[in-house]
Design an enzyme around this catalytic site. Structure first.
Site, PDB file in Angstrom:
ATOM      1  N   VAL A  34       1.040  -1.193   0.005  1.00 21.44           N
ATOM      2  CA  VAL A  34      -0.281  -0.193   0.173  1.00 21.44           C
ATOM      3  C   VAL A  34       0.772   1.475  -0.364  1.00 21.44           C
ATOM      4  CG1 VAL A  34      -2.218  -0.920   1.031  1.00 21.44           C
ATOM      5  CG2 VAL A  34       0.153  -0.634   2.653  1.00 21.44           C
ATOM      6  N   CYS A  35       0.251   2.924  -0.609  1.00 23.44           N
ATOM      7  CA  CYS A  35       0.979   3.558  -0.383  1.00 23.44           C
ATOM      8  C   CYS A  35       1.532   3.781   1.332  1.00 23.44           C
ATOM      9  CB  CYS A  35       0.094   4.833  -0.028  1.00 23.44           C
ATOM     10  SG  CYS A  35      -0.432   6.396   0.691  1.00 23.44           S
ATOM     11  N   PRO A  36       2.509   3.848   2.022  1.00 21.86           N
ATOM     12  CA  PRO A  36       3.568   4.968   0.334  1.00 21.86           C
ATOM     13  C   PRO A  36       4.667   3.749  -0.078  1.00 21.86           C
ATOM     14  CG  PRO A  36       4.655   4.908   2.444  1.00 21.86           C
ATOM     15  CD  PRO A  36       3.345   4.397   2.730  1.00 21.86           C
TER      16      PRO A  36
END
Lengths: 97, 332
Positions: A34-36
Site C-alpha cells: 500500500v501507499c507509501p
C-alpha cells in the site's frame, strides 16, 4: 511475495521481487503493498534501472495504479501503458528516462 | 431519524473516498516527495468548501462551532506521532476505514491498532500522558485561539475580506491545475467537491443532534471501542454512526468497480500496519484529532490548534517517509 502474485504473472522474470530478464528489463511485484511503499519501491527501482530500460510494476489497488504512474511521469519517465489483466490488478509499464 | 441520516452520510462518504482514492497520507507526502498535486488539490477544495461553509453558517446562526483548545504540547507531539503512524499504517484514519471496507486486511489490522491506540491514551493506561500534555494551553487574551482572534479581526467586513482573499488564492491555484492523467474512478475535482460537501453536511446532521462539530474519526472510534469492550455507550454520538457507514459505503463502491477483494499482505507488512495503527491512534488521542478532525473539520473552524496539528501531522509523515526511503535504499 506470495505465490498468488507470481502465478498471476506470465512474464519470464516473474520469480518474485524485482528480477532482471535477458534484456535487463525488470518486473516489480507490489500487488500486496500500500501507499507509501508502492511509491517508494517504484521510485527506487527506477533510480537503479539503466536509462532506457523498461520496468513493469504490478499494483493491487486503484489509488496506487493512478498515483504511481502520474508521479513517475512527472519525474520525466515515460509511462508506456497501464493494463488491467483482472479486477484489482494493474500493470504499469514504464520506460526509464 | 438522525441516526439513519448519519449512517447514510457515512455511507456516501465511504463511497466518495473509495471512488476518489482520497488519501491524505499521499497528499501530505507529495508536498515534499512528489510532483503530482492531485490529492493536495482535492484536500484544498474540501477546505475551501468547509471554511467558507462553516463560517457562513456560523454568521447565519445555524452553527455554533466548538473550537478545540490549543493545548500546544499535545497538538505538536500528537500531530507528529500521528503523521509517523499513518505512513506505517499505509493510510490516514479515513483512508484506513475505507480500505478496510474493501477487503484490505492490512488496513483492518491498522484499524484494530488505531482503535486500540486511541483507547489506550483516551481513558486508558496512558491517560496520564494525555492529561500532562494537554495541561498547558494558549489562548488569545482569554479568548479562543482562532485566526480571527489572533489577527484582531472583529468586523464582519474584515472577516469576509480575509476569507474572500484566502478562497480567491486557493481557487486561482486550483483553476490553473493541469489536466489530471491516469484517473481511475473520480478525478480530484469531483472527489474534493463530494468529500467537501459531505463534510459540511456532517456539521448540519451533527447540529440536529446537538453536537457542535463536524466530521471526525478519532473520538467516534474511541467511543465505539469503549462501547464494544466495556459496554460504556456515553461517548456514542451521531459521529459514531457516520464512521460505521464509511467502510460499508467503500465496500459498495469497490464492489461496483470490481475492487472488493480480500487481500492479505505479507506477515511483516501486516505487523507494520498494525503498529502504525496503534501509533496513529495514540497520536490522534493525544492531539485530540486526526487528519479529518483537525485537518478538515478543525481547520474549517479556523482554530489555531487544528492548523498547528495539521502542520505537525505533515512533518511527521515527511520524517517517516524519509526514514522508509532510507531503509529501503539500504536494503536494495
Amino acid at each position: 511475495m506470495s505465490n498468488e502474485n507470481n502465478a498471476r504473472n506470465n512474464s519470464p522474470a516473474a520469480a518474485g521481487g524485482p528480477n532482471a530478464d535477458s534484456a535487463g528489463d525488470r518486473v516489480l511485484h507490489l500487488t500486496n503493498e500500500v501507499c507509501p511503499y508502492t511509491f517508494v519501491k517504484s521510485k527506487l527501482a527506477l533510480e537503479e534501472a539503466a536509462p532506457g530500460s523498461i520496468l513493469e510494476i504490478h499494483l493491487g489497488n486503484s489509488e496506487s495504479a493512478s498515483n504511481v504512474p502520474r508521479s513517475i511521469e512527472l519525474e520525466g519517465h515515460e509511462v508506456l501503458g497501464i493494463d488491467q489483466p483482472e479486477a484489482g490488478h494493474w500493470v504499469v509499464t514504464v520506460k526509464r528516462a | 431519524m438522525i441516526i439513519a441520516a448519519a449512517l447514510a452520510l457515512g455511507l456516501l462518504l465511504g463511497y466518495a473516498l473509495q471512488r476518489g482514492g482520497f488519501c491524505m497520507n499521499t497528499a501530505f507526502r507529495s508536498f515534499v516527495y512528489e510532483k503530482d498535486r492531485s490529492l493536495v488539490r482535492a484536500w484544498i477544495l474540501v477546505l475551501v468548501i468547509n471554511i467558507i461553509g462553516v463560517q457562513l453558517l456560523t454568521e447565519l446562526g445555524v452553527l455554533y462551532p466548538q473550537v478545540a483548545p490549543f493545548f500546544w504540547p499535545a497538538i505538536i507531539l500528537g500531530g507528529f506521532v500521528f503523521g509517523v503512524g499513518m505512513v506505517l499504517a499505509g493510510g490516514c484514519a479515513s483512508g484506513t476505514y475505507y480500505r478496510c471496507g474493501r477487503g484490505m486486511l492490512g488496513s483492518t489490522g491498522a484499524l484494530l491498532g488505531f482503535a486500540l491506540g486511541t483507547a489506550v491514551v483516551d481513558g486508558g493506561a496512558l491517560l496520564g500522558l494525555q492529561r500532562v500534555l494537554r495541561a498547558p494551553t494558549l489562548d488569545v487574551g482569554g479568548r479562543e485561539a482562532t485566526v480571527f482572534n489572533l489577527l484582531g479581526i472583529e468586523s464582519l467586513g474584515a472577516r469576509w475580506a480575509l476569507l474572500g482573499a484566502l478562497a480567491a488564492v486557493a481557487v486561482f491555484w486550483l483553476a490553473r491545475a493541469p489536466k489530471q492523467r491516469f484517473v481511475i474512478g473520480w478525478g480530484w475535482m469531483r472527489t474534493g467537491a463530494a468529500v467537501g460537501l459531505l463534510a459540511l453536511a456532517a456539521w448540519l446532521v451533527s447540529a440536529l443532534a446537538g453536537r457542535e462539530f463536524g466530521l471526525s474519526f478519532t473520538q467516534p472510534t474511541v467511543a465505539i471501542t469503549r462501547f464494544l469492550v466495556a459496554g460504556d455507550s456515553s461517548g456514542i454520538s451521531v459521529a459514531s454512526y457516520m464512521v460505521i457507514g464509511v467502510p460499508i459505503g467503500a465496500l459498495l463502491a469497490a464492489k461496483a468497480a470490481g475492487e472488493a477483494i480480500l487481500r492479505l499482505p505479507e506477515p511483516r507488512t501486516l505487523l507494520r500496519q498494525f503498529g502504525g495503527g496503534v501509533t496513529m491512534g495514540g497520536g490522534a488521542s493525544i492531539a485530540g484529532g486526526c487528519n479529518i478532525g483537525h485537518s478538515i473539520t478543525g481547520v474549517s473552524t479556523l482554530g489555531i490548534g487544528a492548523i498547528v496539528a495539521t502542520v505537525f501531522i505533515m512533518i511527521g509523515s515527511w520524517a517517516m517517509t524519509w526514514a522508509v526511503l532510507r531503509s529501503e535504499r539500504g536494503r536494495a
